[in-house]
Design a protein around this motif. Structure first.
Motif, PDB file in Angstrom:
ATOM      1  N   UNK A   3       0.853  -1.188   0.000  1.00  0.00           N
ATOM      2  CA  UNK A   3       0.000   0.000   0.000  1.00  0.00           C
ATOM      3  C   UNK A   3       0.886   1.233   0.000  1.00  0.00           C
ATOM      4  N   UNK A   4       0.257   2.387  -0.221  1.00  0.00           N
ATOM      5  CA  UNK A   4       0.942   3.679  -0.197  1.00  0.00           C
ATOM      6  C   UNK A   4       0.174   4.615   0.725  1.00  0.00           C
ATOM      7  N   UNK A   5       0.896   5.487   1.410  1.00  0.00           N
ATOM      8  CA  UNK A   5       0.272   6.555   2.186  1.00  0.00           C
ATOM      9  C   UNK A   5       0.782   7.891   1.653  1.00  0.00           C
ATOM     10  N   UNK A   6      -0.145   8.766   1.282  1.00  0.00           N
ATOM     11  CA  UNK A   6       0.211  10.139   0.914  1.00  0.00           C
ATOM     12  C   UNK A   6       0.195  10.970   2.184  1.00  0.00           C
ATOM     13  N   UNK A   7       1.332  11.564   2.525  1.00  0.00           N
ATOM     14  CA  UNK A   7       1.473  12.297   3.783  1.00  0.00           C
ATOM     15  C   UNK A   7       1.349  13.793   3.526  1.00  0.00           C
ATOM     16  N   UNK A   8       0.098  14.276   3.422  1.00  0.00           N
ATOM     17  CA  UNK A   8      -0.179  15.715   3.344  1.00  0.00           C
ATOM     18  C   UNK A   8      -0.443  16.203   1.929  1.00  0.00           C
ATOM     19  N   UNK A   9      -1.443  17.050   1.808  1.00  0.00           N
ATOM     20  CA  UNK A   9      -1.753  17.842   0.609  1.00  0.00           C
ATOM     21  C   UNK A   9      -1.862  17.001  -0.659  1.00  0.00           C
ATOM     22  N   UNK A  10      -2.969  16.268  -0.725  1.00  0.00           N
ATOM     23  CA  UNK A  10      -3.238  15.428  -1.891  1.00  0.00           C
ATOM     24  C   UNK A  10      -3.605  16.282  -3.100  1.00  0.00           C
ATOM     25  N   UNK A  11      -4.345  17.383  -2.855  1.00  0.00           N
ATOM     26  CA  UNK A  11      -4.818  18.227  -3.946  1.00  0.00           C
ATOM     27  C   UNK A  11      -4.626  19.696  -3.581  1.00  0.00           C
ATOM     28  N   UNK A  12      -3.890  20.422  -4.421  1.00  0.00           N
ATOM     29  CA  UNK A  12      -3.726  21.870  -4.285  1.00  0.00           C
ATOM     30  C   UNK A  12      -4.697  22.583  -5.227  1.00  0.00           C
ATOM     31  N   UNK A  13      -5.082  23.843  -4.917  1.00  0.00           N
ATOM     32  CA  UNK A  13      -4.690  24.598  -3.728  1.00  0.00           C
ATOM     33  C   UNK A  13      -5.650  24.468  -2.562  1.00  0.00           C
ATOM     34  N   UNK A  14      -6.863  23.866  -2.807  1.00  0.00           N
ATOM     35  CA  UNK A  14      -7.898  23.929  -1.773  1.00  0.00           C
ATOM     36  C   UNK A  14      -8.666  22.623  -1.604  1.00  0.00           C
ATOM     37  N   UNK A  15      -8.093  21.509  -2.030  1.00  0.00           N
ATOM     38  CA  UNK A  15      -8.737  20.223  -1.812  1.00  0.00           C
ATOM     39  C   UNK A  15     -10.052  20.032  -2.531  1.00  0.00           C
ATOM     40  N   UNK A  16     -10.259  20.714  -3.633  1.00  0.00           N
ATOM     41  CA  UNK A  16     -11.537  20.682  -4.355  1.00  0.00           C
ATOM     42  C   UNK A  16     -11.918  19.246  -4.725  1.00  0.00           C
ATOM     43  N   UNK A  17     -13.128  18.860  -4.376  1.00  0.00           N
ATOM     44  CA  UNK A  17     -13.595  17.489  -4.591  1.00  0.00           C
ATOM     45  C   UNK A  17     -13.551  17.093  -6.057  1.00  0.00           C
ATOM     46  N   UNK A  18     -13.688  18.057  -6.978  1.00  0.00           N
ATOM     47  CA  UNK A  18     -13.724  17.741  -8.403  1.00  0.00           C
ATOM     48  C   UNK A  18     -12.362  17.785  -9.071  1.00  0.00           C
ATOM     49  N   UNK A  19     -11.309  18.103  -8.329  1.00  0.00           N
ATOM     50  CA  UNK A  19      -9.973  18.156  -8.915  1.00  0.00           C
ATOM     51  C   UNK A  19      -9.128  16.926  -8.587  1.00  0.00           C
ATOM     52  N   UNK A  20      -9.722  15.944  -7.935  1.00  0.00           N
ATOM     53  CA  UNK A  20      -8.987  14.728  -7.606  1.00  0.00           C
ATOM     54  C   UNK A  20      -8.660  13.902  -8.843  1.00  0.00           C
ATOM     55  N   UNK A  21      -9.458  14.032  -9.894  1.00  0.00           N
ATOM     56  CA  UNK A  21      -9.211  13.220 -11.085  1.00  0.00           C
ATOM     57  C   UNK A  21      -7.842  13.539 -11.672  1.00  0.00           C
ATOM     58  N   UNK A  22      -7.568  14.814 -11.988  1.00  0.00           N
ATOM     59  CA  UNK A  22      -6.309  15.183 -12.624  1.00  0.00           C
ATOM     60  C   UNK A  22      -5.124  15.228 -11.689  1.00  0.00           C
ATOM     61  N   UNK A  23      -5.375  15.350 -10.378  1.00  0.00           N
ATOM     62  CA  UNK A  23      -4.281  15.522  -9.427  1.00  0.00           C
ATOM     63  C   UNK A  23      -4.048  14.311  -8.521  1.00  0.00           C
ATOM     64  N   UNK A  24      -4.919  13.309  -8.610  1.00  0.00           N
ATOM     65  CA  UNK A  24      -4.697  12.074  -7.844  1.00  0.00           C
ATOM     66  C   UNK A  24      -5.002  10.828  -8.664  1.00  0.00           C
TER      67      UNK A  24
END
Length: 523
Positions: free
Chosen positions: A123-144
């Motif tokens: 497994x992997x753990x992302x330690x902090x700030x998955x999505x910049x600049x404001x954690x927008x729910x709809x920006x996870x596709x391109x940034x995660x």
């Protein structure tokens, strides 16, 4: 039993001893997807969207109230332990990568090396700030979801301050499959001017956006099967319990605070002799200083921050290391805590965001850790040289008479002399680390190099090292990104830190920049 440790610093990639690295072949990221356009921290739109960072400091932080509501809802579904049981894992590996989510080429360039180093990890753990600049729910596709689509195992995460800027709605929806609580969260009341701070919060606080259902469909297509390979993440703070190691992940919100409920949970999961590794969104040690006030109690005091470090250093709890994000470069403090033990405090926040410079870091000279038990990547001299090149590149773009010749920054040996002079370092030791060649006493620093250094070194006040790093962020390799692989084999835990240049030559075999072997005595 006392653990015996050995930390080995190894030569870092792209020492920038010459200019060849700045024209080398970049890694091919076309197989991952198309990176988003360049992410700029100087963009007015970015600054406006991330305004909750400032408002939390000025008007009060509603994070604790929001976290309490989220946790209450998650307890009903998962119970109060928030523990992922992995009794099936004997010898195993997992990855830690921090501050990933800009979505631009600098993030996507990390992915090929990460996937190669992560083979056969569980497994992997992302330690902090998955999505910049404001954690927008709809920006996870391109940034995660797109950049990590090729990782075939579950990915868990610890929210950073930027993930909290939308009330953690995007993070909890995508990692914990949780809908947001219905109530509106207000900051804690202040004794003076409470009406004004509440008014500012009400008018300017950025609220989360509504979820685009297409995002969920894309997310399920890209990572649904991989996430199903392991138990679901139960909460924003949680632990993964295996037979030989307990991995504890804590959440410190926007301003770096533990609330009382999380503190009590942390006491429970920290108890006992099983070796433990702590993951955090903010570090306990950074640069030359311990920074306990980066992790505060709910009332702004360091009471619960003191609790955190007292739990970590207590030999009865057997913490062996801490890995944190938030700072966008690599550091390792091997901290002496008595009883002949060392706790390795690692910062690995170079998963894709702009690189935080290191050349301004003061000499590490504390009773519990010093230069001999501290490591940084990039080194101070490499950082100074890299930023001199980037500054000149940006200035050249403004000049109508710019030519095609490569930009010549501060030479490596002169950069080593400059940082040694500024911080009182042993110049011979800096050269021994590979910072320069020849006799260090014979190096003459040019006026040009000293002028460039003056322009790059941060000033007191607003023009801090972080602001300089944001202003001089670059999107073409070589980079100084990093991530960590943790291998658990019987009585030994090994932390291997990899440096990522973003160059094609380093993709197949990511270069090791630091390695820590910890014998736990449980074999």
């Amino acid at each position: 039993m006392r653990e015996r440790t050995r930390a080995t610093a190894v030569p870092a990639p792209a020492r920038l001893a010459d200019d060849a690295d700045w024209s080398a072949q970049p890694a091919d990221v076309s197989g991952i997807g198309t990176p988003l356009k360049r992410f700029s921290w100087l963009s007015p739109r970015t600054l406006w969207r991330s305004r909750n960072n400032l408002l939390a400091s000025l008007t009060g932080d509603p994070t604790e109230n929001a976290r309490a509501a989220w946790v209450q809802a998650q307890v009903k579904t998962h119970g109060s332990d928030f523990t992922i049981e992995r009794d099936d894992l004997g010898d195993f590996s997992f990855m830690v990568i921090g501050d990933t989510g800009e979505g631009d080429r600098s993030q996507y360039s990390v992915v090929p090396a990460f996937l190669n180093a992560a083979k056969e990890s569980e497994f992997t753990v992302i330690a902090s700030d998955v999505v910049y600049p404001d954690g927008d729910v709809n920006e996870y596709v391109g940034k995660f979801f797109i950049p990590f689509a090729g990782y075939p195992r579950p990915i868990y995460a610890i929210p950073g301050n930027h993930d909290w800027l939308d009330g953690l709605v995007g993070f909890m929806r995508h990692f914990c499959d949780a809908a947001p609580p219905a109530q509106k969260f207000l900051p804690p009341r202040r004794a003076r001017w409470s009406w004004l701070t509440l008014l500012l919060h009400e008018v300017f606080w950025r609220r989360p956006r509504a979820l685009d259902t297409r995002s969920l469909a894309i997310a399920e297509e890209l990572r649904g099967e991989a996430q199903a390979m392991g138990p679901a993440q139960p909460n924003m703070y949680f632990c993964v319990d295996t037979p030989e190691l307990r991995v504890i992940a804590i959440d410190v919100g926007i301003l770096g605070r533990l609330d009382h409920a999380q503190g009590e949970w942390l006491k429970r999961v920290s108890a006992g002799p099983k070796p433990k590794l702590l993951l955090s969104g903010k570090p306990a040690y950074a640069g030359a200083n311990m920074s306990p006030r980066r992790i505060l109690g709910p009332d702004g005091s360091d009471e619960d921050g003191g609790l955190l470090w007292s739990l970590v250093r207590d030999p009865a709890n057997n913490f062996i290391a801490m890995i944190a994000g938030d700072v966008h470069h690599y550091e390792r403090h091997s901290v002496r805590v008595g009883d002949g033990r060392e706790i390795h405090c690692v910062i690995s926040g170079g998963g894709g965001a702009f690189m935080t410079s290191t050349h301004q870091l003061a000499k590490v000279d504390r009773p519990d850790v010093d230069e001999s038990s501290w490591m940084v990547y990039p080194t101070r001299a490499d950082s100074l040289r890299a930023y001199s090149i980037i500054l000149l590149r940006k200035l050249r773009r403004l000049a109508p008479w710019r030519g095609s010749r490569p930009v010549r920054g501060i030479p490596a040996d002169e950069a080593a002399v400059i940082v040694s002079e500024r911080h009182g370092l042993d110049l011979a030791a800096e050269f021994a680390r590979g910072e320069g060649a020849g006799d260090p006493s014979a190096i003459t620093v040019s006026r040009r190099s000293r002028l460039l250094a003056t322009l790059i070194y941060p000033l007191r006040g607003w023009f801090t090292a972080e602001k300089i790093s944001e202003a001089l962020d670059w999107d073409d390799p070589p980079f100084f990104k990093n991530f960590v692989r943790v291998d658990v084999t019987g009585d030994r835990v090994t932390l291997t830190a990899y440096g990522v240049t973003g160059l094609e030559r380093d993709v197949a075999a990511p270069v090791v920049i630091d390695k820590i072997e910890i014998e736990t005595g449980r074999g």
